[in-house]
Design an enzyme around this catalytic site. Structure first.
Site, PDB file in Angstrom:
ATOM      1  CG  ASP A 298      76.344  -2.157  73.674  1.00 23.72           C
ATOM      2  OD1 ASP A 298      75.272  -1.538  73.739  1.00 23.72           O
ATOM      3  OD2 ASP A 298      76.877  -2.690  74.668  1.00 23.72           O
TER       4      ASP A 298
HETATM    5  C1  GLC Z   1      75.335  -3.324  77.722  1.00 26.27           C
HETATM    6  C2  GLC Z   1      74.897  -1.915  77.358  1.00 26.27           C
HETATM    7  C3  GLC Z   1      76.015  -0.929  77.368  1.00 26.27           C
HETATM    8  C4  GLC Z   1      77.037  -1.323  78.416  1.00 26.27           C
HETATM    9  C5  GLC Z   1      77.683  -2.616  77.939  1.00 26.27           C
HETATM   10  C6  GLC Z   1      78.705  -3.153  78.952  1.00 26.27           C
HETATM   11  O1  GLC Z   1      74.626  -4.262  76.978  1.00 26.27           O
HETATM   12  O2  GLC Z   1      74.140  -1.753  76.157  1.00 26.27           O
HETATM   13  O3  GLC Z   1      75.454   0.369  77.642  1.00 26.27           O
HETATM   14  O4  GLC Z   1      78.023  -0.320  78.571  1.00 26.27           O
HETATM   15  O5  GLC Z   1      76.723  -3.612  77.631  1.00 26.27           O
HETATM   16  O6  GLC Z   1      78.057  -3.538  80.121  1.00 26.27           O
END
Ligand code: GLC
Length: 665
Positions: free
Chosen positions: A229
């Protein structure tokens, strides 16, 4: 290894550099070695590709795209074919915008209705969540780009999400929190998967060998790339060693040097790096080619129409006293509620889409055939009391035959990064409902919310229609249902409890400290309420229709269930048939019943269809912590076929051969 020829020509620094992002949403390129950069973009209900400044919280603007209903909405359609069509449309838009990896769907279990991102997830049940998510992944990947199911795993609250430790027993983890992901990996073969921010039993998900090696790659055969993430990498070297391929977003040169030092110090081996690099190169070459060969345009009108159909199929009719709905042509209606003018149609955070267009309830009403006597906002969107607005709305209500009252949760109530403090509608909206209903008992409440609500006010309306977060075309879909152009067929994918106090995770959710103890174990959602005998407002799998259905001629064995469904009403409709397995005499403790299969049957008035629902390897299994594997308790099971988890129409006893495993309890 598929790319040894390329990997052999790279030095350690080049290899390590490829395993982390160059910018917020792009990977590094090595032009001299024929390795292009690819773009990753959110999200679960539409493409959020940021053209200028980029962030992972949906703050900076993104390129316009179709905003589909959120996952918690489409889950209520229980329609895998629909999920695949939505996924395919999003995959087209992603490829058209040169996005190689679409960061969705999200399929974490809705452990508590208060989780701020429940709107982004499908259900409290892993079979429904897994089947719908697998459909999305098949659709997204149809054109060759990658889907990225997330967040793997046990990420079911937003508070302290980057540091919280989900402490969950192995059986609950496997049966409840991982089974959805298992279905997606085995049935849809995603090219990537995103690890969650949190720890699981003391180890960060992104460096958790048990999760990423034992389970994901060995047990399930996942051969794609694991993406962190954004900012979710705690120890990148350990992640690389334990199966995490790509660190996002752009940690800079330090991450590269750290990885190189880890190899040089022997903390990890160059073979670990090569294994991850092989996964990454496969992802980059496959998806880059798909993007390159895809058109740069898509049919926005067709996608808007699909978004409308998806929303319509996901609407759940929760109450319809004296068949007040559907409304007759020309019915005089008063439209009340700020959401009628300014729709609430998606959640906040990284999933937020810059919608190509957004229908409003008021506009869509104009071509509905209903006779509007006027509109009144009725309440302050953020909850401030406003007597004048309320009085204006009450006065309008008296002029109409029926009141269409648009209520719901406002934008700041449901967002990534924070959890809801309660399950309530705002007090000013409840006060308005009571006042309006006094003035006109024919009040229809239409709710926009991404997750379940307490409904102590249910007696104050004649009809209640749940539109969830219906996407950019949700308002039109709602009008189609209210006028009967569409017969509602949605059923709840999450139980609506009577009160937060009744919810099973309430004492171990979003508390103080880093540890989140999943003390309720398997008993989440209907698995809790129906085992503990706790009454609920609306059960899992519940939804009304403008027609009626009969179930007959059940035949069942341990491999499949066959029955006939008949539309006994006067109009065409669709019925979601659910199959639950129960073992009242079980020696291995388990929930009273668990969903094992479902199907959606479309029937003309009077029409009958015979349907067969196969039971797969998950139908009777349980995770035995003594043998550390899936086992089956032998004996007699009840297969319960229902219109909801609380409306069982037919039951059959079936004999199942057990695996004779020792009882771990
Ligand atoms: C965010 C989310 C994730 C997302 C990523 C990119 O913090 O937790 O679901 O795809 O970052 O934006």
């Amino acid at each position: 290894m598929k790319h040894t020829d390329i990997i052999r020509k790279l030095n350690l620094e080049q290899k390590c550099a490829l395993l982390s992002g160059e910018t917020v949403f792009t990977t590094r390129a090595l032009p001299g070695k024929g390795i292009p950069s690819i773009t990753l973009s959110d999200g679960p209900n539409g493409v959020r590709k940021q053209a200028g400044a980029a962030d992972h919280l949906g703050l900076n603007p993104s390129v316009p795209a179709t905003c589909f209903p959120t996952s918690s909405a489409t889950a209520c359609s229980w329609d895998e074919a629909l999920g695949e069509a939505v996924g395919e449309a999003m995959g087209e838009e992603a490829a058209a915008q040169e996005v190689a990896v679409l960061l969705g769907p999200g399929l974490n279990i809705q452990r508590s209705p208060l989780c701020g991102r429940d709107f982004e997830y499908f259900s409290e049940d892993p079979i429904l969540a897994g089947k719908m998510a697998a459909a999305y992944v098949r659709g997204i990947q149809k054109k060759g780009i990658a889907a990225c199911p997330k967040h793997f795993a046990a990420n079911s609250q937003e508070l302290r999400r980057m540091a919280s430790d989900s402490v969950v027993d192995e059986r609950t983890l496997r049966e409840l929190y991982l089974t959805g992901f298992e279905i997606v990996v085995k049935e849809a073969r995603p090219k990537t998967i995103m690890t969650s921010y949190n720890l699981i039993n003391g180890t960060y998900a992104n460096e958790n060998a048990h999760l990423l090696q034992d389970i994901l790659r060995k047990d399930w055969g996942f051969d794609g790339a694991v993406v962190t993430d954004w900012g979710g990498s705690n120890d990148h070297a350990l992640g690389v060693k334990n199966g995490s391929t790509l660190e996002m977003p752009a940690p800079g040169g330090d991450a590269v040097r750290e990885l190189m030092q880890a190899v040089q110090s022997g903390k990890i081996t160059e073979a670990d790096v090569d294994a991850r690099l092989d996964e990454l190169l496969t992802l980059v070459f496959d998806t880059h080619a798909a993007v390159q060969s895809h058109s740069r345009t898509f049919d926005a009108d067709a996608h808007h129409a699909l978004a409308r159909r998806a929303a319509a199929e996901s609407i759940v009719l929760l109450k319809n006293e004296n068949d007040l709905l559907p409304l007759a042509e020309g019915a005089k209606v008063a439209v009340i509620g700020d959401f009628a003018q300014t729709p609430r149609y998606q959640g906040a955070g990284s999933s937020a889409v810059n919608s190509i267009k957004v229908d409003t309830f008021l506009d869509c009403l104009k071509e509905s055939g209903l006779a509007s006597v006027g509109f009144a906002p009725g309440f302050d969107r953020q909850g401030k009391p406003d007597a004048a607005k309320q009085a204006e709305a009450v006065a309008l209500a008296q002029k109409a035959e029926v009141v269409l009252l648009c209520l719901g949760l406002d934008e700041i109530k449901e967002s990534e990064g924070l959890d809801r403090g309660d399950m309530r509608l705002a007090d000013n909206q409840i006060e308005l409902l009571k006042a309006v209903q006094q003035a006109n008992p024919n009040t229809v409440v239409i709710v926009s919310a991404g997750a379940s609500l307490e409904t102590p006010w249910l007696a104050h309306c004649r009809a209640l229609v749940y539109g969830a977060l219906g996407g950019q075309a949700g308002a039109g879909a709602m009008v189609d249902v209210l006028t009967g152009k569409i017969n509602p067929s949605g059923k709840l994918a999450e139980t609506w409890a009577n009160a937060h106090a009744d919810t099973p995770a309430k004492d171990n959710f979003a508390g103080a400290g880093r540890t989140v103890q999943y003390r309720e174990g398997l008993y989440v959602g209907y698995r809790y309420y129906q085992t503990a005998g706790v009454p609920v407002a609306f059960p899992f799998g519940y939804g009304l229709s403008y027609t009626s259905f009969a179930y007959s001629e059940l035949k069942a064995d341990a491999r499949s269930v066959t029955l006939t469904v008949t539309n006994t009403g006067s109009r065409a409709g669709a019925e979601i048939v659910q199959v639950y397995a129960a073992k009242p005499d079980a020696r291995i403790f388990r929930p009273a019943q668990e969903l094992k299969a479902f199907t959606k049957v479309w029937l003309e008035a009077g029409e009958s269809k015979t349907v067969t629902l196969p039971l797969d390897d998950k139908a009777f299994r349980y995770w035995n912590t003594k043998t550390d594997s899936w086992e089956v308790e032998g004996g007699t099971y009840e297969l319960r076929v229902g219109a909801s988890s609380a409306d069982i129409r037919l039951t059959a006893a079936v004999e199942v051969n057990g695996t004779s495993a020792p009882n771990p309890y």
